[in-house]
Design a protein around this motif. Sequence first.
Motif, PDB file in Angstrom:
ATOM      1  N   GLU A 261      -5.994  43.457   7.119  1.00 45.15           N
ATOM      2  CA  GLU A 261      -6.875  43.010   6.042  1.00 45.15           C
ATOM      3  C   GLU A 261      -8.205  42.549   6.615  1.00 45.15           C
ATOM      4  N   PRO A 262      -9.321  42.639   5.867  1.00 45.62           N
ATOM      5  CA  PRO A 262      -9.427  43.099   4.467  1.00 45.62           C
ATOM      6  C   PRO A 262      -9.605  44.616   4.339  1.00 45.62           C
ATOM      7  N   ALA A 263      -9.732  45.348   5.474  1.00 49.06           N
ATOM      8  CA  ALA A 263      -9.968  46.790   5.375  1.00 49.06           C
ATOM      9  C   ALA A 263      -8.806  47.479   4.670  1.00 49.06           C
ATOM     10  N   VAL A 264      -7.586  47.098   5.026  1.00 51.81           N
ATOM     11  CA  VAL A 264      -6.382  47.698   4.445  1.00 51.81           C
ATOM     12  C   VAL A 264      -5.409  46.582   4.124  1.00 51.81           C
ATOM     13  N   GLN A 265      -4.737  46.721   3.002  1.00 54.86           N
ATOM     14  CA  GLN A 265      -3.731  45.738   2.623  1.00 54.86           C
ATOM     15  C   GLN A 265      -2.448  46.025   3.407  1.00 54.86           C
ATOM     16  N   GLY A 266      -2.221  45.305   4.499  1.00 49.13           N
ATOM     17  CA  GLY A 266      -0.994  45.513   5.255  1.00 49.13           C
ATOM     18  C   GLY A 266      -1.116  45.077   6.707  1.00 49.13           C
ATOM     19  N   LEU A 267      -0.088  45.384   7.477  1.00 52.27           N
ATOM     20  CA  LEU A 267      -0.016  44.984   8.880  1.00 52.27           C
ATOM     21  C   LEU A 267       0.261  46.206   9.750  1.00 52.27           C
ATOM     22  N   GLY A 268      -0.309  46.191  10.963  1.00 49.39           N
ATOM     23  CA  GLY A 268      -0.010  47.227  11.959  1.00 49.39           C
ATOM     24  C   GLY A 268       0.963  46.658  12.974  1.00 49.39           C
ATOM     25  N   ILE A 269       1.983  47.433  13.326  1.00 50.02           N
ATOM     26  CA  ILE A 269       3.018  46.976  14.259  1.00 50.02           C
ATOM     27  C   ILE A 269       3.127  47.965  15.413  1.00 50.02           C
ATOM     28  N   VAL A 270       3.138  47.440  16.641  1.00 52.99           N
ATOM     29  CA  VAL A 270       3.424  48.254  17.825  1.00 52.99           C
ATOM     30  C   VAL A 270       4.692  47.699  18.467  1.00 52.99           C
ATOM     31  N   VAL A 271       5.687  48.588  18.695  1.00 55.33           N
ATOM     32  CA  VAL A 271       6.998  48.188  19.222  1.00 55.33           C
ATOM     33  C   VAL A 271       7.182  48.799  20.612  1.00 55.33           C
ATOM     34  N   THR A 272       7.434  47.936  21.618  1.00 53.98           N
ATOM     35  CA  THR A 272       7.662  48.390  22.988  1.00 53.98           C
ATOM     36  C   THR A 272       9.099  48.089  23.400  1.00 53.98           C
ATOM     37  N   ASP A 273       9.823  49.131  23.755  1.00 54.32           N
ATOM     38  CA  ASP A 273      11.218  48.966  24.179  1.00 54.32           C
ATOM     39  C   ASP A 273      11.270  48.259  25.534  1.00 54.32           C
ATOM     40  N   LEU A 274      12.032  47.159  25.611  1.00 57.41           N
ATOM     41  CA  LEU A 274      12.121  46.377  26.846  1.00 57.41           C
ATOM     42  C   LEU A 274      13.425  46.629  27.608  1.00 57.41           C
ATOM     43  N   THR A 275      14.181  47.630  27.183  1.00 61.39           N
ATOM     44  CA  THR A 275      15.497  47.868  27.793  1.00 61.39           C
ATOM     45  C   THR A 275      15.401  48.079  29.303  1.00 61.39           C
ATOM     46  N   GLU A 276      14.526  49.003  29.736  1.00 58.53           N
ATOM     47  CA  GLU A 276      14.411  49.301  31.162  1.00 58.53           C
ATOM     48  C   GLU A 276      13.852  48.114  31.937  1.00 58.53           C
ATOM     49  N   LYS A 277      12.880  47.438  31.312  1.00 58.88           N
ATOM     50  CA  LYS A 277      12.292  46.264  31.962  1.00 58.88           C
ATOM     51  C   LYS A 277      13.351  45.198  32.207  1.00 58.88           C
ATOM     52  N   LYS A 278      14.208  44.975  31.186  1.00 57.32           N
ATOM     53  CA  LYS A 278      15.267  43.971  31.320  1.00 57.32           C
ATOM     54  C   LYS A 278      16.287  44.386  32.370  1.00 57.32           C
ATOM     55  N   LYS A 279      16.551  45.689  32.451  1.00 63.69           N
ATOM     56  CA  LYS A 279      17.481  46.177  33.478  1.00 63.69           C
ATOM     57  C   LYS A 279      16.947  45.851  34.866  1.00 63.69           C
ATOM     58  N   HIS A 280      15.645  46.122  35.062  1.00 61.21           N
ATOM     59  CA  HIS A 280      15.031  45.837  36.365  1.00 61.21           C
ATOM     60  C   HIS A 280      15.033  44.333  36.649  1.00 61.21           C
ATOM     61  N   GLU A 281      14.736  43.537  35.618  1.00 64.46           N
ATOM     62  CA  GLU A 281      14.731  42.078  35.794  1.00 64.46           C
ATOM     63  C   GLU A 281      16.118  41.576  36.156  1.00 64.46           C
ATOM     64  N   ASN A 282      17.142  42.085  35.451  1.00 68.25           N
ATOM     65  CA  ASN A 282      18.515  41.667  35.729  1.00 68.25           C
ATOM     66  C   ASN A 282      18.957  42.103  37.123  1.00 68.25           C
ATOM     67  N   ALA A 283      18.532  43.330  37.512  1.00 68.60           N
ATOM     68  CA  ALA A 283      18.862  43.819  38.854  1.00 68.60           C
ATOM     69  C   ALA A 283      18.205  42.946  39.920  1.00 68.60           C
ATOM     70  N   LEU A 284      16.948  42.530  39.646  1.00 66.43           N
ATOM     71  CA  LEU A 284      16.224  41.669  40.581  1.00 66.43           C
ATOM     72  C   LEU A 284      16.901  40.312  40.700  1.00 66.43           C
TER      73      LEU A 284
END
Length: 412
Positions: A150-173
């Motif tokens: 808003e105000p250009a458009v009535q609504g929200l923009g959403i970007v979704v990033t999968d964290l599965t691989e990142k969490k795997k690396h973090e857990n492995a670390l």
Amino acid sequence: MSDNNKHIESLLKEIAALKEELHESNSIVEAIKTGDVDALVVSNNGTPQLYSLETADYTFRLLIEKFRQGALSISRNGLILYCNDYFSELLGVPSEKIIGNYLQEYFNNSDHFTALIESLKYGITAHEILFKTNYSTKTFLASISVTDLEPAVQGLGIVVTDLTEKKKHENALIQHQKELEEKINELNRINSNLEEFIHVISHDLKEPLRKIVMYNERINKTDLSETDTKYLNVMKLSALRLNSLVDDLVNYSSHNAQEERIQVNLVEIIAEVNEDLEIIINDKKANFEIGKLPVLQASKVQMRQLFSNLISNAIKYSKTDIPPVIQIFQIDDFESADKFVKIQIKDNGIGMEKNHLLKIFTIFQRLHAKNEYSGNGIGLAICKKIMENHSGNITVESTLNQGTTFNLYFPI
């Protein structure tokens, strides 16, 4: 009508035509702005050509579709108006079945959507949300970035990033870190047991050695032959040498421990060492040149041991006909001066060949016969260990018959 009037009339008609064209152009621009126009027909040399305004954002649309992140537009109550193919892949649901549903239906906990919208008021746009998928009970953690359109458009923009691989690396670390900590603890236990063992063994060895030396002294050598006396002296010297070796081994093992670090003045340390070595210093008529030296954050006990070994080493390997001169000072101008403090211990002794330089820091390594110079070959190995304990380094430079220089590097 005169020619001038005709010319004026022609100009007025031309101006009127231009105004009409300008008005038409402004109307088209306004229509484009308000979204009332989808395409334009433009004459190109008498040939009409159609230009679709939809193609103007084609690159942008293609980018969103090829994006390896989920992209959505939603209404403020969560109704999904658009989603790209990648978001569809993440959920395992066709995009045509996602559009028209509510985003919170795909949250593992739908209550999180309310908090997500409320946090926008405070400028918080990034969140971590657990999503449900179409694959039985499988879920995945994702990072969500929310943009208010808003105000250009009535609504929200959403970007979704999968964290599965990142969490795997973090857990492995984390797992590797735990394993490393366990290994370190195990190593510490082994070191501790080894130190205990060495002290016990040293006690058990030193006691019989002490008795050998003591009873050797009590034997009346006047009644013995010259050969027997010689054998007894050899036995005594061997016992004393073994006793010295046991002491050196205990000394070497004791430097595994990280002792308390305090402010240590190296000038004072060297003065104490010279006091301890007073007899051999006077015997060899050794001269000292002490330059500028720093105050270090270090173990005082280990610094005394370090400089005691290096100074006694310089005196031991001095020339027979020239009194030893030992110079100890700080070097300021060298590479990595911003990371290390450099101390030099320089002598004018017998020096050594270059092929021997790498051997001298190895435990029990001797470069001379036992009858030439005393010692068990442990002193410089202890120096190396002490420098490692202080996260530093020791190097050596030497020229045969000219002298040796030891360089100590202490981290700033």
